[in-house]
Enzyme design. Structure first.
Site, PDB file in Angstrom:
ATOM      1  N   HIS A  46       0.849  -1.201   0.000  1.00  0.00           N
ATOM      2  CA  HIS A  46       0.000   0.000   0.000  1.00  0.00           C
ATOM      3  C   HIS A  46       0.878   1.242   0.000  1.00  0.00           C
ATOM      4  O   HIS A  46       2.102   1.146   0.113  1.00  0.00           O
ATOM      5  CB  HIS A  46      -0.983  -0.028   1.177  1.00  0.00           C
ATOM      6  CG  HIS A  46      -0.378   0.069   2.551  1.00  0.00           C
ATOM      7  ND1 HIS A  46       0.600  -0.803   3.015  1.00  0.00           N
ATOM      8  CD2 HIS A  46      -0.600   0.932   3.575  1.00  0.00           C
ATOM      9  CE1 HIS A  46       0.918  -0.480   4.252  1.00  0.00           C
ATOM     10  NE2 HIS A  46       0.219   0.582   4.616  1.00  0.00           N
ATOM     11  N   HIS A  93       1.282   3.824   2.061  1.00  0.00           N
ATOM     12  CA  HIS A  93       1.843   4.514   3.216  1.00  0.00           C
ATOM     13  C   HIS A  93       3.365   4.485   3.039  1.00  0.00           C
ATOM     14  O   HIS A  93       3.933   3.457   2.657  1.00  0.00           O
ATOM     15  CB  HIS A  93       1.424   3.850   4.531  1.00  0.00           C
ATOM     16  CG  HIS A  93       0.038   4.228   4.954  1.00  0.00           C
ATOM     17  ND1 HIS A  93      -0.762   3.432   5.743  1.00  0.00           N
ATOM     18  CD2 HIS A  93      -0.690   5.350   4.684  1.00  0.00           C
ATOM     19  CE1 HIS A  93      -1.929   4.044   5.945  1.00  0.00           C
ATOM     20  NE2 HIS A  93      -1.906   5.210   5.307  1.00  0.00           N
ATOM     21  N   ASP A 129       5.969   4.245   4.778  1.00  0.00           N
ATOM     22  CA  ASP A 129       6.868   3.265   5.413  1.00  0.00           C
ATOM     23  C   ASP A 129       6.908   1.940   4.652  1.00  0.00           C
ATOM     24  O   ASP A 129       7.647   1.023   5.032  1.00  0.00           O
ATOM     25  CB  ASP A 129       6.506   3.049   6.888  1.00  0.00           C
ATOM     26  CG  ASP A 129       5.076   2.615   7.124  1.00  0.00           C
ATOM     27  OD1 ASP A 129       4.170   3.096   6.413  1.00  0.00           O
ATOM     28  OD2 ASP A 129       4.848   1.799   8.042  1.00  0.00           O
ATOM     29  N   HIS A 186      -7.351  -1.788   6.278  1.00  0.00           N
ATOM     30  CA  HIS A 186      -6.429  -0.729   6.670  1.00  0.00           C
ATOM     31  C   HIS A 186      -7.048   0.629   6.325  1.00  0.00           C
ATOM     32  O   HIS A 186      -8.082   0.682   5.670  1.00  0.00           O
ATOM     33  CB  HIS A 186      -5.086  -0.952   5.971  1.00  0.00           C
ATOM     34  CG  HIS A 186      -3.934  -0.212   6.580  1.00  0.00           C
ATOM     35  ND1 HIS A 186      -3.787  -0.055   7.936  1.00  0.00           N
ATOM     36  CD2 HIS A 186      -2.879   0.432   6.022  1.00  0.00           C
ATOM     37  CE1 HIS A 186      -2.689   0.647   8.171  1.00  0.00           C
ATOM     38  NE2 HIS A 186      -2.127   0.959   7.026  1.00  0.00           N
ATOM     39  N   ASP A 195      -0.186  -4.197   6.546  1.00  0.00           N
ATOM     40  CA  ASP A 195      -0.843  -3.485   7.653  1.00  0.00           C
ATOM     41  C   ASP A 195      -2.315  -3.861   7.695  1.00  0.00           C
ATOM     42  O   ASP A 195      -2.995  -3.835   6.670  1.00  0.00           O
ATOM     43  CB  ASP A 195      -0.722  -1.968   7.454  1.00  0.00           C
ATOM     44  CG  ASP A 195       0.701  -1.478   7.693  1.00  0.00           C
ATOM     45  OD1 ASP A 195       1.590  -2.317   7.914  1.00  0.00           O
ATOM     46  OD2 ASP A 195       0.910  -0.248   7.660  1.00  0.00           O
TER      47      ASP A 195
HETATM   48 ZN   LIG Z   1       2.976   0.608   7.885  1.00  0.00          ZN
HETATM   49 ZN   LIG Z   2      -0.105   1.500   6.581  1.00  0.00          ZN
END
Ligand SMILES: [Zn+2]
Ligand SMILES: [Zn+2]
Length: 260
Positions: free
Chosen positions: A61, A63, A65, A139, A169
């Site tokens: 995804h 995000h 990180d 998520h 996540d």
């Molecule tokens: Zn994450």
């Molecule tokens: Zn995430």
């Protein structure tokens, strides 16, 4: 063999010597990367991963990180003179993100870069010795986990073909139980300890007990936990908590290769 080398086991930001999410999957055919957080290419060097053997990169995804290391890695492949094709699998907008980066920096990739937009759950890759499919997780934004299955057991091993699932996540989601049922190794995120279950729910993440509950009910062989909150310096307490429910749990440690 199937092996999972952890390059990053932390959530959100780098902290306590831990890095954002990235894992190298070793297969009989080649190497795969599951997520590519910032610092991934440094970790690839630190742990002497043969980066030229990485042919497929899967991004769960958008995000940061989970993908801020991607453009850097792809650029380095160019500087290193890579010429064999590479395929990136991820949410559709990732294609535009990559193309903008390369256009604005006037970067020409000397290797064929293919992009596979992930539209929903299903098969992504059918390689000679394994398949990779994806599934939806719960998520804050669209997110997928990945499931890799060996096609045939290795000759010298008499047991069944091995399988590994990575949840990326996710909030606690009972739908995952059926999806990861019976896998040999499950990586389930545990951003928070049990005491912060409310916070985990509000932020679409999971706790130690929740990950262990999924592992137990799905009857997986072994549970790896990670994506630890940067608030916590020690990861052993996460391991201790998860083992209360699912004893065959290990906290994922960077640089360690877990055989599936
Ligand atoms: Zn994450
Ligand atoms: Zn995430």
């Amino acid at each position: 063999m199937l092996g999972v080398t952890i390059l990053g086991n932390n959530s959100a930001i780098p902290a306590h010597g831990r890095h954002p999410t990235a894992q190298v999957i070793t297969t009989p055919d080649d190497l795969l990367l599951f997520d590519c957080g910032e610092g991934t290419q440094i970790q690839i060097l630190n742990y002497k991963i043969r980066r030229g053997r990485i042919n497929h990169i899967f991004i769960s995804h958008l995000h940061g990180d989970h993908y801020y290391g991607l453009v850097g890695l792809l650029s380095s492949f160019a500087l290193l003179g890579r010429n064999q094709p590479l395929t990136v699998y991820g949410p559709a907008p990732l294609k535009e993100l990559m193309e903008r980066h390369f256009a604005l920096s006037d970067t020409d990739l000397p290797y064929p870069l293919h992009f596979h937009a992930i539209e929903g759950a299903g098969l992504l890759l059918d390689a000679p010795h394994y398949t990779v499919s994806c599934f939806n997780t719960k998520h804050r934004i669209e997110c997928r986990g990945f499931l890799i299955r060996q096609k045939k057991a290795e000759r010298r091993r008499s047991d069944k073909p091995r399988s590994y699932a990575f949840t990326a996540d996710t909030q606690f989601d009972e739908a995952l139980i059926e999806i990861v049922k019976g896998v040999d190794l499950l990586y389930h995120e545990t951003t928070y300890p049990h005491a912060l279950a409310d916070k985990a729910y509000a932020r679409f993440h999971s706790t130690t007990h929740q990950a262990a509950e999924i592992a137990k009910r799905a009857q997986v062989g072994k549970l790896l936990i990670g994506h630890f909150s940067a608030k916590f310096e020690e990861i052993e307490p996460f391991e201790v908590e998860a083992r209360e429910i699912f004893p065959a749990t290990e906290a994922a440690r960077e640089g360690v290769t877990y055989l599936v």
